[in-house]
Design a protein around this motif. Structure first.
Motif, PDB file in Angstrom:
ATOM      1  N   ALA A  80      -7.384  11.810 -32.705  1.00 53.86           N
ATOM      2  CA  ALA A  80      -8.160  11.802 -33.951  1.00 53.86           C
ATOM      3  C   ALA A  80      -7.990  10.471 -34.683  1.00 53.86           C
ATOM      4  CB  ALA A  80      -7.736  12.971 -34.837  1.00 53.86           C
ATOM      5  N   ALA A  81      -6.804   9.867 -34.560  1.00 55.56           N
ATOM      6  CA  ALA A  81      -6.571   8.562 -35.186  1.00 55.56           C
ATOM      7  C   ALA A  81      -7.127   7.440 -34.314  1.00 55.56           C
ATOM      8  CB  ALA A  81      -5.067   8.352 -35.420  1.00 55.56           C
ATOM      9  N   GLU A  82      -6.873   7.517 -33.011  1.00 58.77           N
ATOM     10  CA  GLU A  82      -7.267   6.423 -32.112  1.00 58.77           C
ATOM     11  C   GLU A  82      -8.782   6.266 -32.014  1.00 58.77           C
ATOM     12  OE1 GLU A  82      -5.605   4.075 -30.785  1.00 58.77           O
ATOM     13  OE2 GLU A  82      -3.599   4.763 -31.304  1.00 58.77           O
ATOM     14  N   VAL A  83      -9.525   7.366 -32.096  1.00 60.34           N
ATOM     15  CA  VAL A  83     -10.974   7.280 -31.938  1.00 60.34           C
ATOM     16  C   VAL A  83     -11.618   6.546 -33.121  1.00 60.34           C
ATOM     17  CG1 VAL A  83     -11.737   9.451 -33.038  1.00 60.34           C
ATOM     18  CG2 VAL A  83     -12.884   8.634 -30.966  1.00 60.34           C
ATOM     19  N   ARG A  84     -10.902   6.488 -34.233  1.00 57.84           N
ATOM     20  CA  ARG A  84     -11.433   5.770 -35.406  1.00 57.84           C
ATOM     21  C   ARG A  84     -11.008   4.306 -35.440  1.00 57.84           C
ATOM     22  NH1 ARG A  84     -10.041  10.711 -38.053  1.00 57.84           N
ATOM     23  NH2 ARG A  84      -8.095   9.815 -38.775  1.00 57.84           N
ATOM     24  N   ARG A  85     -10.048   3.950 -34.599  1.00 63.13           N
ATOM     25  CA  ARG A  85      -9.462   2.615 -34.633  1.00 63.13           C
ATOM     26  C   ARG A  85     -10.385   1.587 -33.959  1.00 63.13           C
ATOM     27  NH1 ARG A  85      -4.211   2.408 -35.736  1.00 63.13           N
ATOM     28  NH2 ARG A  85      -3.673   4.395 -34.788  1.00 63.13           N
ATOM     29  N   ASP A  86     -10.400   0.355 -34.490  1.00 60.19           N
ATOM     30  CA  ASP A  86     -11.126  -0.721 -33.814  1.00 60.19           C
ATOM     31  C   ASP A  86     -10.492  -0.965 -32.452  1.00 60.19           C
ATOM     32  OD1 ASP A  86     -12.854  -1.089 -35.884  1.00 60.19           O
ATOM     33  OD2 ASP A  86     -11.682  -2.694 -36.824  1.00 60.19           O
ATOM     34  N   SER A  87     -11.334  -1.348 -31.486  1.00 59.88           N
ATOM     35  CA  SER A  87     -10.821  -1.551 -30.130  1.00 59.88           C
ATOM     36  C   SER A  87     -11.502  -2.757 -29.510  1.00 59.88           C
ATOM     37  CB  SER A  87     -11.118  -0.302 -29.279  1.00 59.88           C
ATOM     38  OG  SER A  87     -10.858  -0.574 -27.919  1.00 59.88           O
ATOM     39  N   PRO A  88     -10.777  -3.514 -28.693  1.00 54.98           N
ATOM     40  CA  PRO A  88     -11.434  -4.601 -27.959  1.00 54.98           C
ATOM     41  C   PRO A  88     -12.321  -4.064 -26.830  1.00 54.98           C
ATOM     42  CG  PRO A  88      -9.139  -4.421 -27.307  1.00 54.98           C
ATOM     43  CD  PRO A  88      -9.337  -3.444 -28.433  1.00 54.98           C
ATOM     44  N   HIS A  89     -12.176  -2.787 -26.521  1.00 56.47           N
ATOM     45  CA  HIS A  89     -12.978  -2.182 -25.455  1.00 56.47           C
ATOM     46  C   HIS A  89     -14.230  -1.538 -26.064  1.00 56.47           C
ATOM     47  CE1 HIS A  89      -9.597  -2.801 -22.769  1.00 56.47           C
ATOM     48  NE2 HIS A  89      -8.815  -2.263 -23.684  1.00 56.47           N
ATOM     49  N   PRO A  90     -15.320  -1.455 -25.282  1.00 55.00           N
ATOM     50  CA  PRO A  90     -16.566  -0.896 -25.823  1.00 55.00           C
ATOM     51  C   PRO A  90     -16.380   0.521 -26.379  1.00 55.00           C
ATOM     52  CG  PRO A  90     -16.939  -1.890 -23.677  1.00 55.00           C
ATOM     53  CD  PRO A  90     -15.457  -1.903 -23.893  1.00 55.00           C
ATOM     54  N   LYS A  91     -17.011   0.744 -27.515  1.00 54.49           N
ATOM     55  CA  LYS A  91     -16.903   2.034 -28.211  1.00 54.49           C
ATOM     56  C   LYS A  91     -18.293   2.349 -28.756  1.00 54.49           C
ATOM     57  CE  LYS A  91     -14.441   3.768 -32.209  1.00 54.49           C
ATOM     58  NZ  LYS A  91     -13.444   3.431 -33.228  1.00 54.49           N
ATOM     59  N   CYS A  92     -18.990   3.282 -28.147  1.00 52.25           N
ATOM     60  CA  CYS A  92     -20.399   3.489 -28.494  1.00 52.25           C
ATOM     61  C   CYS A  92     -20.947   4.764 -27.866  1.00 52.25           C
ATOM     62  CB  CYS A  92     -21.232   2.307 -27.979  1.00 52.25           C
ATOM     63  SG  CYS A  92     -21.119   2.063 -26.195  1.00 52.25           S
ATOM     64  N   VAL A  93     -22.086   5.196 -28.397  1.00 49.84           N
ATOM     65  CA  VAL A  93     -22.927   6.144 -27.667  1.00 49.84           C
ATOM     66  C   VAL A  93     -23.697   5.317 -26.639  1.00 49.84           C
ATOM     67  CG1 VAL A  93     -24.820   7.796 -27.830  1.00 49.84           C
ATOM     68  CG2 VAL A  93     -23.141   7.633 -29.688  1.00 49.84           C
ATOM     69  N   LEU A  94     -23.709   5.757 -25.396  1.00 43.61           N
ATOM     70  CA  LEU A  94     -24.272   4.921 -24.325  1.00 43.61           C
ATOM     71  C   LEU A  94     -25.800   4.902 -24.366  1.00 43.61           C
ATOM     72  CD1 LEU A  94     -21.532   5.795 -21.794  1.00 43.61           C
ATOM     73  CD2 LEU A  94     -22.222   3.475 -22.424  1.00 43.61           C
ATOM     74  N   PRO A  95     -26.411   3.846 -23.790  1.00 38.61           N
ATOM     75  CA  PRO A  95     -27.868   3.676 -23.893  1.00 38.61           C
ATOM     76  C   PRO A  95     -28.636   4.879 -23.363  1.00 38.61           C
ATOM     77  CG  PRO A  95     -26.848   1.702 -22.984  1.00 38.61           C
ATOM     78  CD  PRO A  95     -25.763   2.741 -23.075  1.00 38.61           C
ATOM     79  N   GLY A  96     -29.619   5.293 -24.137  1.00 37.33           N
ATOM     80  CA  GLY A  96     -30.509   6.368 -23.711  1.00 37.33           C
ATOM     81  C   GLY A  96     -30.017   7.768 -23.976  1.00 37.33           C
ATOM     82  N   VAL A  97     -28.738   7.907 -24.373  1.00 39.75           N
ATOM     83  CA  VAL A  97     -28.161   9.246 -24.527  1.00 39.75           C
ATOM     84  C   VAL A  97     -28.877  10.039 -25.628  1.00 39.75           C
ATOM     85  CG1 VAL A  97     -26.097  10.454 -25.371  1.00 39.75           C
ATOM     86  CG2 VAL A  97     -25.906   8.758 -23.534  1.00 39.75           C
TER      87      VAL A  97
END
Ligand SMILES: [Mg+2]
Length: 237
Positions: A80-97
């Motif tokens: 719950a904490a980590e999902v809100r944290r900024d990340s150098p890895h992509p964090k997004c709803v994927l294209p077309g979803v």
């Protein structure tokens, strides 16, 4: 014929900036008191139960339902904490979803499909990840990684969950699974279900093509083409 459409989460619907990996690493460290307990443990396409079983074995800890419950509890707190944290890895709803879910919602309202989840995530973990992107509300039922280590076992669980949710009665041949790893394709093929493989996770179009998936697409941005390639008929036929 009504079709049961089942989505994987990580690498298929969303990327969480590796929040799940960090949360599980912290949860295992909390419970087992060892640093970096996930080193060398494979993730892609696997259930949380299988990943934790491997990690506990790897560090010489005993796997039990009590240990799993303890790790899951800590995992959900960290997630719950980590999902809100900024990340150098992509964090997004994927294209077309979003457009794909909208298109399926129209078919669902017409009684032609039912849409659920088939994911290795713990149910609560799935809720946290998808809830962060306001996608959890789009799914009324699913099969999760709490009670089964083998992804293949989740297909009948999802069919049961659909029936219990009043979404319909389905044979495995009426199921299509959408996922980003060979394990997603494998669990479909193991039951005679269809598979749409999407290369928005760690596997390329070529790698997914080698699985024999019914359709392989780079992402879900051309949802109609992917859907029509699997079901080249009107849903009312
Ligand atoms: Mg995945």
């Amino acid at each position: 014929m009504k079709i049961l459409v089942l989505f994987d989460i990580d690498g298929t619907l969303v990327l969480t900036g590796r929040a799940g990996v960090r949360a599980l690493d912290q949860a295992l460290a909390d419970v087992c008191r060892v640093p970096h307990p996930l080193e060398g443990v494979a993730f892609a396409g696997r259930t949380d139960r299988a990943i934790i079983t491997d990690a506990l074995q790897h560090i010489g800890a005993e796997m039990s339902e009590a240990a799993l419950d303890a790790v899951r509890e800590r995992y959900c707190v960290h997630l719950a904490a980590e999902v809100r944290r900024d990340s150098p890895h992509p964090k997004c709803v994927l294209p077309g979803v979003s457009a794909a879910l909208d298109a399926l919602a129209v078919l669902e309202a017409g009684g032609h499909v039912a849409v659920g989840l088939l994911t290795g995530n713990f149910r609560r973990g799935a809720e946290i990840k998808l809830g962060h992107f306001d996608l959890w509300r789009r799914f009324q039922f699913g099969a999760f990684g709490d009670h089964h280590a083998d992804r293949r076992d989740l297909v009948p669980v999802a069919i049961d969950a659909a029936a219990r949710a009043g979404a319909g009665t389905f044979a495995p041949c009426d199921v299509v699974i959408i996922g980003d790893t060979p394990a997603d394709v494998d669990c479909a093929q193991a039951h005679g279900a269809r598979a749409i493989a999407v290369a928005t996770g760690p596997f390329s179009v070529d790698a997914l093509g080698a699985t024999g998936a019914d359709v392989v697409v780079p992402d879900l941005s051309d949802w109609n083409a992917a859907w029509n390639a699997v079901y080249p008929f009107k849903p009312t036929q």
